[in-house]
Design a protein around this motif. Sequence first.
Motif, PDB file in Angstrom:
ATOM      1  N   GLU A 179       9.197 -56.763 -39.304  1.00 51.26           N
ATOM      2  CA  GLU A 179       8.074 -57.506 -39.876  1.00 51.26           C
ATOM      3  C   GLU A 179       7.045 -56.521 -40.403  1.00 51.26           C
ATOM      4  N   ALA A 180       6.258 -56.970 -41.367  1.00 52.70           N
ATOM      5  CA  ALA A 180       5.154 -56.153 -41.860  1.00 52.70           C
ATOM      6  C   ALA A 180       3.939 -56.368 -40.966  1.00 52.70           C
ATOM      7  N   HIS A 181       3.272 -55.278 -40.610  1.00 52.73           N
ATOM      8  CA  HIS A 181       2.108 -55.377 -39.743  1.00 52.73           C
ATOM      9  C   HIS A 181       1.139 -54.263 -40.093  1.00 52.73           C
ATOM     10  N   SER A 182      -0.110 -54.617 -40.312  1.00 51.20           N
ATOM     11  CA  SER A 182      -1.121 -53.642 -40.700  1.00 51.20           C
ATOM     12  C   SER A 182      -1.252 -52.538 -39.655  1.00 51.20           C
ATOM     13  N   GLY A 183      -1.192 -51.297 -40.095  1.00 54.30           N
ATOM     14  CA  GLY A 183      -1.327 -50.160 -39.204  1.00 54.30           C
ATOM     15  C   GLY A 183      -0.031 -49.698 -38.579  1.00 54.30           C
ATOM     16  N   ALA A 184       1.041 -50.462 -38.753  1.00 55.98           N
ATOM     17  CA  ALA A 184       2.331 -50.108 -38.160  1.00 55.98           C
ATOM     18  C   ALA A 184       3.242 -49.479 -39.212  1.00 55.98           C
ATOM     19  N   LEU A 185       4.059 -48.530 -38.783  1.00 48.79           N
ATOM     20  CA  LEU A 185       5.139 -48.016 -39.620  1.00 48.79           C
ATOM     21  C   LEU A 185       6.317 -48.972 -39.494  1.00 48.79           C
ATOM     22  N   ASN A 186       7.262 -48.876 -40.425  1.00 53.27           N
ATOM     23  CA  ASN A 186       8.325 -49.903 -40.414  1.00 53.27           C
ATOM     24  C   ASN A 186       9.730 -49.350 -40.650  1.00 53.27           C
ATOM     25  N   LYS A 187       9.937 -48.091 -40.289  1.00 53.99           N
ATOM     26  CA  LYS A 187      11.275 -47.503 -40.393  1.00 53.99           C
ATOM     27  C   LYS A 187      11.743 -47.069 -39.008  1.00 53.99           C
ATOM     28  N   ARG A 188      13.017 -46.698 -38.923  1.00 55.38           N
ATOM     29  CA  ARG A 188      13.558 -46.250 -37.641  1.00 55.38           C
ATOM     30  C   ARG A 188      12.958 -44.895 -37.264  1.00 55.38           C
ATOM     31  N   LEU A 189      12.802 -44.680 -35.966  1.00 53.17           N
ATOM     32  CA  LEU A 189      12.176 -43.461 -35.469  1.00 53.17           C
ATOM     33  C   LEU A 189      12.795 -42.177 -36.024  1.00 53.17           C
ATOM     34  N   PRO A 190      14.125 -42.024 -35.995  1.00 55.43           N
ATOM     35  CA  PRO A 190      14.687 -40.772 -36.515  1.00 55.43           C
ATOM     36  C   PRO A 190      14.307 -40.507 -37.974  1.00 55.43           C
ATOM     37  N   GLU A 191      14.300 -41.549 -38.767  1.00 55.00           N
ATOM     38  CA  GLU A 191      13.932 -41.392 -40.174  1.00 55.00           C
ATOM     39  C   GLU A 191      12.471 -40.991 -40.316  1.00 55.00           C
ATOM     40  N   LEU A 192      11.609 -41.608 -39.539  1.00 53.34           N
ATOM     41  CA  LEU A 192      10.177 -41.301 -39.599  1.00 53.34           C
ATOM     42  C   LEU A 192       9.893 -39.865 -39.165  1.00 53.34           C
ATOM     43  N   ILE A 193      10.631 -39.397 -38.168  1.00 50.34           N
ATOM     44  CA  ILE A 193      10.441 -38.018 -37.692  1.00 50.34           C
ATOM     45  C   ILE A 193      11.013 -37.021 -38.689  1.00 50.34           C
ATOM     46  N   HIS A 194      12.203 -37.312 -39.191  1.00 51.59           N
ATOM     47  CA  HIS A 194      12.859 -36.401 -40.134  1.00 51.59           C
ATOM     48  C   HIS A 194      12.034 -36.199 -41.402  1.00 51.59           C
ATOM     49  N   SER A 195      11.440 -37.274 -41.896  1.00 54.27           N
ATOM     50  CA  SER A 195      10.637 -37.195 -43.119  1.00 54.27           C
ATOM     51  C   SER A 195       9.241 -36.628 -42.873  1.00 54.27           C
ATOM     52  N   GLY A 196       8.832 -36.601 -41.615  1.00 58.97           N
ATOM     53  CA  GLY A 196       7.483 -36.158 -41.281  1.00 58.97           C
ATOM     54  C   GLY A 196       6.441 -37.258 -41.372  1.00 58.97           C
ATOM     55  N   MET A 228       8.566 -37.291 -24.473  1.00 57.82           N
ATOM     56  CA  MET A 228       9.261 -38.151 -23.526  1.00 57.82           C
ATOM     57  C   MET A 228       9.831 -39.332 -24.304  1.00 57.82           C
ATOM     58  N   LEU A 229      11.096 -39.648 -24.051  1.00 54.28           N
ATOM     59  CA  LEU A 229      11.782 -40.747 -24.733  1.00 54.28           C
ATOM     60  C   LEU A 229      12.216 -41.777 -23.709  1.00 54.28           C
ATOM     61  N   CYS A 230      11.850 -43.031 -23.918  1.00 55.61           N
ATOM     62  CA  CYS A 230      12.220 -44.091 -22.988  1.00 55.61           C
ATOM     63  C   CYS A 230      12.567 -45.354 -23.773  1.00 55.61           C
ATOM     64  N   GLY A 231      13.751 -45.901 -23.525  1.00 58.10           N
ATOM     65  CA  GLY A 231      14.141 -47.112 -24.243  1.00 58.10           C
ATOM     66  C   GLY A 231      15.646 -47.247 -24.315  1.00 58.10           C
ATOM     67  N   ASN A 232      16.126 -47.874 -25.368  1.00 68.61           N
ATOM     68  CA  ASN A 232      17.557 -48.133 -25.464  1.00 68.61           C
ATOM     69  C   ASN A 232      18.328 -46.862 -25.822  1.00 68.61           C
ATOM     70  N   PRO A 233      19.581 -46.767 -25.387  1.00 72.96           N
ATOM     71  CA  PRO A 233      20.355 -45.527 -25.557  1.00 72.96           C
ATOM     72  C   PRO A 233      20.512 -45.087 -27.004  1.00 72.96           C
ATOM     73  N   ASP A 234      20.675 -46.024 -27.927  1.00 74.34           N
ATOM     74  CA  ASP A 234      20.843 -45.639 -29.331  1.00 74.34           C
ATOM     75  C   ASP A 234      19.591 -44.955 -29.858  1.00 74.34           C
ATOM     76  N   MET A 235      18.417 -45.497 -29.533  1.00 75.00           N
ATOM     77  CA  MET A 235      17.170 -44.873 -29.964  1.00 75.00           C
ATOM     78  C   MET A 235      17.064 -43.470 -29.401  1.00 75.00           C
ATOM     79  N   ILE A 236      17.348 -43.323 -28.117  1.00 70.87           N
ATOM     80  CA  ILE A 236      17.231 -42.017 -27.479  1.00 70.87           C
ATOM     81  C   ILE A 236      18.211 -41.019 -28.094  1.00 70.87           C
ATOM     82  N   LYS A 237      19.449 -41.428 -28.270  1.00 69.43           N
ATOM     83  CA  LYS A 237      20.475 -40.528 -28.818  1.00 69.43           C
ATOM     84  C   LYS A 237      20.092 -40.049 -30.216  1.00 69.43           C
ATOM     85  N   ASP A 238      19.741 -40.989 -31.093  1.00 67.89           N
ATOM     86  CA  ASP A 238      19.453 -40.625 -32.488  1.00 67.89           C
ATOM     87  C   ASP A 238      18.143 -39.852 -32.612  1.00 67.89           C
TER      88      ASP A 238
END
Length: 246
Positions: A175-192, A209-219
Amino acid sequence: MAQWLSGSVTDNHHWHANLFSLKVKTDAFSFTAGQFVRLALNTDEGRLQRAYSLVNSPGSSEQEFLISTVAEGKLSPLLQQLKMGDSVELSQPASGFFVLDEVPEGDNLWLIASGTGIGPYLSMLGTHQLWQRFGHIVLVHSVRTIGDLVYRDLIGQYQHQYPGQLHYQPIVTREAHSGALNKRLPELIHSGELQRACQQTLNNRSQVMLCGNPDMIKDTKTTLESLGLKKNLRRAPGNITVEQYW
């Protein structure tokens, strides 16, 4: 073998149909922010139990848990239906090594969570140790919908209490939300993009520190390693400390 502590439900706050926070009054017990206990109910099928991180900080008079309801699960739908005064049992002692004592020194500390993985970070935010050790703290919460962005008032209180020290960055992927980013974490980190939004660096002088689902942590871990960060181990201290939620 775990021992069990009897508790009484004092509040069951439903954030939405499949996400709730359960507060339980128990006798006082010691734990370290980031640890978990097991919640248990006695049913006709026997004792049902599952591990949940403590959201409250040590010293609280109530124990609090952020729980996602699993439709096919046996325990979480029952926990969601609990009302004030209902009984629930908690395992003792608290367990887990996803704690600040296991994290080496760093220029900044990134607390990155998906979904209910934000729980242990909320516990850490209520401790003096966190604020004393790290001058810059970034809390990143990646969720699917706006309704999953929980505890924003509490986070705002910490930002007010420690001005300039805590940056809160929500990520909402569906969903679109003011002040929030809207891509997957690995992509956001890779692009800076994440680092620019938070105005903090992510390098080998950072702690994450990474906490959450295994796919998020792995990627996310793979992406962080591409930036020169290493997994944190007791025998070989590094930058990335992880906790998988299932």
